[in-house]
Design a protein around this motif. Structure first.
Motif, PDB file in Angstrom:
ATOM      1  N   GLY A   1      37.781  49.712  46.646  1.00  0.00           N
ATOM      2  CA  GLY A   1      38.230  50.868  45.886  1.00  0.00           C
ATOM      3  C   GLY A   1      39.398  50.503  44.999  1.00  0.00           C
ATOM      4  N   ALA A   2      39.390  51.034  43.787  1.00  0.00           N
ATOM      5  CA  ALA A   2      40.476  50.732  42.857  1.00  0.00           C
ATOM      6  C   ALA A   2      40.570  51.815  41.799  1.00  0.00           C
ATOM      7  CB  ALA A   2      40.245  49.370  42.196  1.00  0.00           C
ATOM      8  N   GLY A   3      41.785  52.050  41.341  1.00  0.00           N
ATOM      9  CA  GLY A   3      42.024  53.022  40.289  1.00  0.00           C
ATOM     10  C   GLY A   3      42.547  52.346  39.039  1.00  0.00           C
ATOM     11  N   GLY A   4      42.715  53.114  37.993  1.00  0.00           N
ATOM     12  CA  GLY A   4      43.225  52.564  36.738  1.00  0.00           C
ATOM     13  C   GLY A   4      42.271  51.531  36.166  1.00  0.00           C
ATOM     14  N   ALA A   5      42.792  50.331  35.906  1.00  0.00           N
ATOM     15  CA  ALA A   5      41.979  49.249  35.343  1.00  0.00           C
ATOM     16  C   ALA A   5      40.854  48.844  36.287  1.00  0.00           C
ATOM     17  CB  ALA A   5      42.856  48.043  35.027  1.00  0.00           C
ATOM     18  N   ALA A   6      41.038  49.035  37.589  1.00  0.00           N
ATOM     19  CA  ALA A   6      39.992  48.889  38.611  1.00  0.00           C
ATOM     20  C   ALA A   6      39.254  47.557  38.569  1.00  0.00           C
ATOM     21  CB  ALA A   6      39.019  50.060  38.528  1.00  0.00           C
ATOM     22  N   HIS A   7      39.985  46.479  38.524  1.00  0.00           N
ATOM     23  CA  HIS A   7      39.355  45.161  38.485  1.00  0.00           C
ATOM     24  C   HIS A   7      38.924  44.633  39.844  1.00  0.00           C
ATOM     25  CE1 HIS A   7      41.625  44.711  34.520  1.00  0.00           C
ATOM     26  NE2 HIS A   7      40.352  44.795  34.239  1.00  0.00           N
ATOM     27  N   LEU A   8      39.460  45.191  40.932  1.00  0.00           N
ATOM     28  CA  LEU A   8      39.210  44.639  42.259  1.00  0.00           C
ATOM     29  C   LEU A   8      37.731  44.488  42.610  1.00  0.00           C
ATOM     30  CD1 LEU A   8      40.435  43.593  44.929  1.00  0.00           C
ATOM     31  CD2 LEU A   8      40.485  45.977  45.715  1.00  0.00           C
TER      32      LEU A   8
ATOM     33  N   MET B   1      41.262  48.008  49.258  1.00  0.00           N
ATOM     34  CA  MET B   1      41.744  48.891  48.192  1.00  0.00           C
ATOM     35  C   MET B   1      42.916  48.237  47.502  1.00  0.00           C
ATOM     36  SD  MET B   1      43.326  51.617  50.854  1.00  0.00           S
ATOM     37  CE  MET B   1      42.277  51.000  52.160  1.00  0.00           C
ATOM     38  N   GLY B   2      43.152  48.624  46.270  1.00  0.00           N
ATOM     39  CA  GLY B   2      44.201  48.020  45.469  1.00  0.00           C
ATOM     40  C   GLY B   2      45.611  48.360  45.911  1.00  0.00           C
ATOM     41  N   SER B   3      45.804  49.530  46.500  1.00  0.00           N
ATOM     42  CA  SER B   3      47.138  49.913  46.969  1.00  0.00           C
ATOM     43  C   SER B   3      47.009  50.991  48.041  1.00  0.00           C
ATOM     44  CB  SER B   3      48.014  50.423  45.820  1.00  0.00           C
ATOM     45  OG  SER B   3      47.539  51.658  45.339  1.00  0.00           O
ATOM     46  N   LYS B   4      48.097  51.202  48.776  1.00  0.00           N
ATOM     47  CA  LYS B   4      48.087  52.186  49.854  1.00  0.00           C
ATOM     48  C   LYS B   4      47.828  53.596  49.340  1.00  0.00           C
ATOM     49  CE  LYS B   4      50.541  53.499  54.026  1.00  0.00           C
ATOM     50  NZ  LYS B   4      51.734  53.351  54.842  1.00  0.00           N
ATOM     51  N   SER B   5      48.152  53.846  48.081  1.00  0.00           N
ATOM     52  CA  SER B   5      47.900  55.177  47.510  1.00  0.00           C
ATOM     53  C   SER B   5      46.406  55.495  47.437  1.00  0.00           C
ATOM     54  CB  SER B   5      48.540  55.303  46.125  1.00  0.00           C
ATOM     55  OG  SER B   5      47.935  54.396  45.223  1.00  0.00           O
ATOM     56  N   ASP B   6      45.544  54.478  47.554  1.00  0.00           N
ATOM     57  CA  ASP B   6      44.097  54.691  47.546  1.00  0.00           C
ATOM     58  C   ASP B   6      43.562  55.101  48.921  1.00  0.00           C
ATOM     59  OD1 ASP B   6      44.079  53.849  44.874  1.00  0.00           O
ATOM     60  OD2 ASP B   6      43.635  51.770  45.401  1.00  0.00           O
ATOM     61  N   LEU B   7      44.397  55.009  49.953  1.00  0.00           N
ATOM     62  CA  LEU B   7      43.939  55.243  51.320  1.00  0.00           C
ATOM     63  C   LEU B   7      43.327  56.625  51.551  1.00  0.00           C
ATOM     64  CD1 LEU B   7      43.520  54.145  54.139  1.00  0.00           C
ATOM     65  CD2 LEU B   7      45.877  54.816  54.686  1.00  0.00           C
TER      66      LEU B   7
ATOM     67  N   GLU C   1      36.645  46.611  58.874  1.00  0.00           N
ATOM     68  CA  GLU C   1      38.075  46.339  58.769  1.00  0.00           C
ATOM     69  C   GLU C   1      38.568  47.029  57.508  1.00  0.00           C
ATOM     70  OE1 GLU C   1      38.260  42.041  58.663  1.00  0.00           O
ATOM     71  OE2 GLU C   1      38.089  42.019  56.477  1.00  0.00           O
ATOM     72  N   LEU C   2      39.860  47.320  57.468  1.00  0.00           N
ATOM     73  CA  LEU C   2      40.452  48.077  56.373  1.00  0.00           C
ATOM     74  C   LEU C   2      41.769  47.407  55.998  1.00  0.00           C
ATOM     75  CD1 LEU C   2      40.344  50.937  54.833  1.00  0.00           C
ATOM     76  CD2 LEU C   2      41.769  51.746  56.702  1.00  0.00           C
ATOM     77  N   THR C   3      41.925  47.060  54.714  1.00  0.00           N
ATOM     78  CA  THR C   3      43.161  46.415  54.298  1.00  0.00           C
ATOM     79  C   THR C   3      43.409  46.627  52.804  1.00  0.00           C
ATOM     80  OG1 THR C   3      44.475  44.383  54.492  1.00  0.00           O
ATOM     81  CG2 THR C   3      42.174  44.126  53.817  1.00  0.00           C
ATOM     82  N   ILE C   4      44.578  46.204  52.378  1.00  0.00           N
ATOM     83  CA  ILE C   4      44.963  46.285  50.962  1.00  0.00           C
ATOM     84  C   ILE C   4      44.858  44.896  50.355  1.00  0.00           C
ATOM     85  CG2 ILE C   4      46.872  46.749  49.365  1.00  0.00           C
ATOM     86  CD1 ILE C   4      47.857  48.809  51.526  1.00  0.00           C
ATOM     87  N   VAL C   5      44.170  44.826  49.222  1.00  0.00           N
ATOM     88  CA  VAL C   5      44.018  43.588  48.473  1.00  0.00           C
ATOM     89  C   VAL C   5      44.117  43.959  46.998  1.00  0.00           C
ATOM     90  CG1 VAL C   5      42.493  41.654  47.925  1.00  0.00           C
ATOM     91  CG2 VAL C   5      42.437  42.635  50.231  1.00  0.00           C
ATOM     92  N   SER C   6      45.194  43.608  46.363  1.00  0.00           N
ATOM     93  CA  SER C   6      45.372  43.968  44.961  1.00  0.00           C
ATOM     94  C   SER C   6      44.940  42.817  44.048  1.00  0.00           C
ATOM     95  CB  SER C   6      46.849  44.297  44.699  1.00  0.00           C
ATOM     96  OG  SER C   6      47.058  44.463  43.315  1.00  0.00           O
ATOM     97  N   ALA C   7      44.034  43.125  43.119  1.00  0.00           N
ATOM     98  CA  ALA C   7      43.582  42.104  42.166  1.00  0.00           C
ATOM     99  C   ALA C   7      44.726  41.626  41.285  1.00  0.00           C
ATOM    100  CB  ALA C   7      42.453  42.657  41.303  1.00  0.00           C
ATOM    101  N   HIS C   8      45.662  42.517  40.967  1.00  0.00           N
ATOM    102  CA  HIS C   8      46.731  42.177  40.030  1.00  0.00           C
ATOM    103  C   HIS C   8      48.012  41.709  40.698  1.00  0.00           C
ATOM    104  CE1 HIS C   8      44.172  45.140  37.764  1.00  0.00           C
ATOM    105  NE2 HIS C   8      44.124  44.062  37.017  1.00  0.00           N
ATOM    106  N   ARG C   9      48.340  42.288  41.840  1.00  0.00           N
ATOM    107  CA  ARG C   9      49.605  41.942  42.497  1.00  0.00           C
ATOM    108  C   ARG C   9      49.470  40.861  43.566  1.00  0.00           C
ATOM    109  NH1 ARG C   9      49.889  47.707  41.520  1.00  0.00           N
ATOM    110  NH2 ARG C   9      48.673  47.935  43.400  1.00  0.00           N
ATOM    111  N   THR C  10      48.260  40.708  44.122  1.00  0.00           N
ATOM    112  CA  THR C  10      48.040  39.659  45.132  1.00  0.00           C
ATOM    113  C   THR C  10      46.734  38.913  44.833  1.00  0.00           C
ATOM    114  OG1 THR C  10      46.909  41.170  46.656  1.00  0.00           O
ATOM    115  CG2 THR C  10      49.308  40.921  46.939  1.00  0.00           C
TER     116      THR C  10
END
Length: 163
Positions: free
Chosen positions: A65-72, A10-16, A34-43
């Protein structure tokens, strides 16, 4: 413990809260994940390493999972040959979720992303289990029991109405 077959990112912890639904159903169906955070824009480098290394560590499906621009989901799909299931997340900066839906749904030819409903991580988990279950009879059996339970719930409702 077996190695994970499904990666949930997911793009951020707020998506959890949304993405936890995928984890919960996979656990219920007996699919290691497995479950982790991977941001397309920040990481972006982390995203690149995750996508390119997913097959090598035994993953068979990625739920992103991603919100907003949702590029992940799309960016990950462009970096791996594994199936990617996109979960559009209605986030605080979202345009009622439509920006996320369309960002994931409207992929260019050659880079498919299976897309579920807004905040539909449970269905993403079920779809991932179905993909794994195509070659794993134990998972396929668990899926059949789950689907039978859905039918049974409906039939109980039918009986209660017909009394």
């Amino acid at each position: 413990m077996a190695s994970p077959k499904v990666g949930i990112i997911m793009g951020s912890k707020s998506d959890l809260p949304v993405m936890q639904q995928a984890a919960d159903i996979l656990k219920e169906l007996g699919v290691e994940f497995e479950l982790t955070i991977v941001s397309a824009h920040r990481t972006p480098h982390r995203m690149l390493e995750y996508a390119e290394g997913a097959r090598g560590k035994g993953l068979q499906v990625i739920i992103a999972g991603a919100g907003g621009a949702a590029h992940l989901p799309g960016m990950v799909a462009s970096l791996t040959t594994l199936p990617v299931i996109g979960v559009p997340v209605k986030s605080s900066n979202s345009i009622d979720g439509w920006d996320s839906i369309l960002s994931i749904l409207q992929m260019p030819g050659g880079i498919p992303v299976a897309t579920v409903a807004l905040d539909g991580a449970k269905n993403a988990g079920i779809l991932a289990a179905e993909i794994v279950g195509a070659t794993d009879n134990a998972i396929a059996s668990n899926l059949q029991k789950y689907k039978d339970s859905l039918r049974d719930k409906v039939m109980e409702s039918v009986k209660s109405l017909e009394k």
